[in-house]
Design a protein around this motif. Structure first.
Motif, PDB file in Angstrom:
ATOM      1  N   LYS A  16      26.476  43.007  38.701  1.00  0.00           N
ATOM      2  CA  LYS A  16      25.198  43.180  37.993  1.00  0.00           C
ATOM      3  C   LYS A  16      25.206  44.500  37.241  1.00  0.00           C
ATOM      4  CE  LYS A  16      20.831  42.852  39.765  1.00  0.00           C
ATOM      5  NZ  LYS A  16      19.962  42.063  38.899  1.00  0.00           N
ATOM      6  N   ASN A  17      25.504  44.425  35.963  1.00  0.00           N
ATOM      7  CA  ASN A  17      25.539  45.633  35.154  1.00  0.00           C
ATOM      8  C   ASN A  17      25.365  45.233  33.687  1.00  0.00           C
ATOM      9  OD1 ASN A  17      26.539  47.771  33.500  1.00  0.00           O
ATOM     10  ND2 ASN A  17      27.455  48.684  35.326  1.00  0.00           N
ATOM     11  N   ASP A  18      24.134  45.432  33.193  1.00  0.00           N
ATOM     12  CA  ASP A  18      23.812  45.013  31.822  1.00  0.00           C
ATOM     13  C   ASP A  18      24.728  45.669  30.792  1.00  0.00           C
ATOM     14  OD1 ASP A  18      21.848  43.224  32.445  1.00  0.00           O
ATOM     15  OD2 ASP A  18      20.182  44.629  32.152  1.00  0.00           O
ATOM     16  N   GLY A  19      25.027  46.951  31.017  1.00  0.00           N
ATOM     17  CA  GLY A  19      25.876  47.694  30.077  1.00  0.00           C
ATOM     18  C   GLY A  19      27.252  47.060  29.934  1.00  0.00           C
ATOM     19  N   LEU A  20      27.694  46.388  30.970  1.00  0.00           N
ATOM     20  CA  LEU A  20      29.023  45.756  30.963  1.00  0.00           C
ATOM     21  C   LEU A  20      28.917  44.243  30.778  1.00  0.00           C
ATOM     22  CD1 LEU A  20      30.636  47.645  34.005  1.00  0.00           C
ATOM     23  CD2 LEU A  20      31.030  48.095  31.575  1.00  0.00           C
ATOM     24  N   ASN A  21      27.688  43.724  30.572  1.00  0.00           N
ATOM     25  CA  ASN A  21      27.485  42.284  30.403  1.00  0.00           C
ATOM     26  C   ASN A  21      27.789  41.484  31.663  1.00  0.00           C
ATOM     27  OD1 ASN A  21      26.458  40.948  28.189  1.00  0.00           O
ATOM     28  ND2 ASN A  21      28.155  41.703  26.903  1.00  0.00           N
ATOM     29  N   ASP A  22      27.460  42.013  32.818  1.00  0.00           N
ATOM     30  CA  ASP A  22      27.661  41.338  34.111  1.00  0.00           C
ATOM     31  C   ASP A  22      29.054  40.703  34.227  1.00  0.00           C
ATOM     32  OD1 ASP A  22      25.003  41.978  34.500  1.00  0.00           O
ATOM     33  OD2 ASP A  22      24.248  39.961  34.144  1.00  0.00           O
ATOM     34  N   PRO A  23      30.110  41.516  34.310  1.00  0.00           N
ATOM     35  CA  PRO A  23      31.464  40.923  34.328  1.00  0.00           C
ATOM     36  C   PRO A  23      31.772  40.141  35.601  1.00  0.00           C
ATOM     37  CG  PRO A  23      31.569  43.276  34.760  1.00  0.00           C
ATOM     38  CD  PRO A  23      30.138  42.977  34.412  1.00  0.00           C
ATOM     39  N   TRP A  24      32.647  39.155  35.438  1.00  0.00           N
ATOM     40  CA  TRP A  24      33.134  38.329  36.552  1.00  0.00           C
ATOM     41  C   TRP A  24      33.997  39.218  37.440  1.00  0.00           C
ATOM     42  CZ3 TRP A  24      36.748  33.450  35.749  1.00  0.00           C
ATOM     43  CH2 TRP A  24      36.613  32.586  36.847  1.00  0.00           C
ATOM     44  N   VAL A  25      33.783  39.203  38.735  1.00  0.00           N
ATOM     45  CA  VAL A  25      34.603  40.019  39.649  1.00  0.00           C
ATOM     46  C   VAL A  25      35.026  39.175  40.850  1.00  0.00           C
ATOM     47  CG1 VAL A  25      33.608  42.258  38.987  1.00  0.00           C
ATOM     48  CG2 VAL A  25      32.530  40.921  40.827  1.00  0.00           C
ATOM     49  N   SER A  26      36.012  39.686  41.572  1.00  0.00           N
ATOM     50  CA  SER A  26      36.503  38.965  42.751  1.00  0.00           C
ATOM     51  C   SER A  26      36.040  39.685  44.017  1.00  0.00           C
ATOM     52  CB  SER A  26      38.020  38.905  42.720  1.00  0.00           C
ATOM     53  OG  SER A  26      38.527  40.204  42.982  1.00  0.00           O
ATOM     54  N   GLU A  27      36.260  39.058  45.159  1.00  0.00           N
ATOM     55  CA  GLU A  27      35.913  39.688  46.434  1.00  0.00           C
ATOM     56  C   GLU A  27      36.650  41.014  46.579  1.00  0.00           C
ATOM     57  OE1 GLU A  27      36.156  37.191  49.846  1.00  0.00           O
ATOM     58  OE2 GLU A  27      35.024  35.574  48.899  1.00  0.00           O
ATOM     59  N   GLU A  28      37.847  41.075  46.026  1.00  0.00           N
ATOM     60  CA  GLU A  28      38.638  42.306  46.091  1.00  0.00           C
ATOM     61  C   GLU A  28      37.899  43.472  45.439  1.00  0.00           C
ATOM     62  OE1 GLU A  28      42.506  42.737  46.861  1.00  0.00           O
ATOM     63  OE2 GLU A  28      41.324  41.633  48.323  1.00  0.00           O
ATOM     64  N   HIS A  29      37.362  43.230  44.235  1.00  0.00           N
ATOM     65  CA  HIS A  29      36.616  44.286  43.550  1.00  0.00           C
ATOM     66  C   HIS A  29      35.395  44.686  44.377  1.00  0.00           C
ATOM     67  CE1 HIS A  29      38.524  42.113  40.066  1.00  0.00           C
ATOM     68  NE2 HIS A  29      38.839  43.351  39.763  1.00  0.00           N
ATOM     69  N   ILE A  30      34.716  43.660  44.910  1.00  0.00           N
ATOM     70  CA  ILE A  30      33.445  43.909  45.610  1.00  0.00           C
ATOM     71  C   ILE A  30      33.646  44.798  46.828  1.00  0.00           C
ATOM     72  CG2 ILE A  30      31.577  42.780  46.895  1.00  0.00           C
ATOM     73  CD1 ILE A  30      32.096  40.299  45.027  1.00  0.00           C
ATOM     74  N   THR A  31      34.673  44.491  47.614  1.00  0.00           N
ATOM     75  CA  THR A  31      34.879  45.286  48.824  1.00  0.00           C
ATOM     76  C   THR A  31      35.572  46.612  48.486  1.00  0.00           C
ATOM     77  OG1 THR A  31      36.881  43.992  49.288  1.00  0.00           O
ATOM     78  CG2 THR A  31      34.882  43.331  50.424  1.00  0.00           C
TER      79      THR A  31
END
Ligand code: UDP
Length: 254
Positions: A123-138
């Protein structure tokens, strides 16, 4: 008279300070945006419908034990919610290919998926809500592995329950977006469902005709947005007191 404090101003909703400690008031606007704000309009009556539909769906989910931020509806456009720490993820569940999945992977819209698929967007408007994986999230600490585990379990339950609920109303739940928050109760934290569930963040197709009953009508300039949202409310057996001209008097079908 004291003016109440705005806590957060979003595209379709405003959050005000709540009437009780640990709560907020979620106000549903008629504003609609698409393409991260590139397309904007006001759709009279949309906020009233989404407030009512989201109240209904959150209440039904609470009934099967899904924890949510929803406390109660206050009036036509406002609901009282618990103040949570929003996890900066848009959790999308798909049952049928549509929208960005169809574009990105070249799968024709309407193709049933072999199984439900969960996707995450940061969730980041400046980045246009990019697709991410569980790896990025953790790795970036947006959510812990335990948080993600809770999020996946809740998301699967929500999808199963809502798919059945909508099908009972003659509607196919194609895909939808959820948001979650951390709710602190003394020293304990729970992940709860937050934001809203409405035709603004679900794809809802008539189960027989395939007619779109959701925000794609706005995104794709198809017209009949309020009529479609009203149809969803009607089929769910709920109708707000009045959708257009909020002082026209009650038309309650319940
Ligand atoms: N969605 C949403 N907010 C967003 C992006 C998507 O509520 O910022 C919902 C959307 O209504 C749909 C689902 O998530 O039900 C999947 O959307 P998709 O990734 O296909 O994106 P879109 O085609 O809407 O850009």
């Amino acid at each position: 008279m004291k003016r109440r404090r705005v806590i957060y101003e979003g595209k379709a909703k405003t959050l005000y300070e709540g009437t009780e400690p640990g709560t907020l008031v979620q106000y549903f606007k008629d504003d609609a945006t698409a393409g991260n704000g590139a397309k904007k309009d006001t759709i009279e009556g949309k906020g009233v419908l989404n407030n009512r539909i989201s109240e209904y769906l959150m209440t039904q989910l609470a009934g099967i034990g899904v924890p949510t931020h929803f406390v109660r509806r206050l009036n036509m456009r406002e609901q009282l919610i618990k103040e949570v720490e929003i996890i900066p993820l848009e959790v999308v569940v798909r049952n049928v290919a549509a929208g960005s999945m169809s574009k990105r992977l070249g799968i024709e819209e309407g193709t049933p998926l072999p199984r439900s698929i969960i996707e995450y967007y940061y969730k980041n408007d400046g980045l246009n809500d990019p697709w991410v994986s569980e790896e990025h999230i953790t790795a970036f600490g947006w959510a812990s592995p335990q948080d993600l585990d809770d999020i996946v379990n809740l998301t699967i339950r929500v999808n199963d329950f809502l798919s059945g609920l909508f099908l009972g109303a003659g509607i196919k739940l194609v895909d939808f977006k959820l948001e979650f928050g951390r709710l602190w109760e003394n020293d304990y934290m729970r992940i709860v469902l937050a934001d809203e569930i409405s035709p603004d963040n679900c794809r809802l197709w008539d189960a027989t005709t395939g007619n779109k009953l959701d925000k794609d009508r706005f995104r794709r300039d198809m017209g009949g947005v309020v009529e479609a949202y009203s149809e969803v409310a009607r089929r769910l057996g709920i109708m707000p007191e009045s959708v257009q001209g909020e002082n026209k008097g009650p038309v309650l079908v319940q």
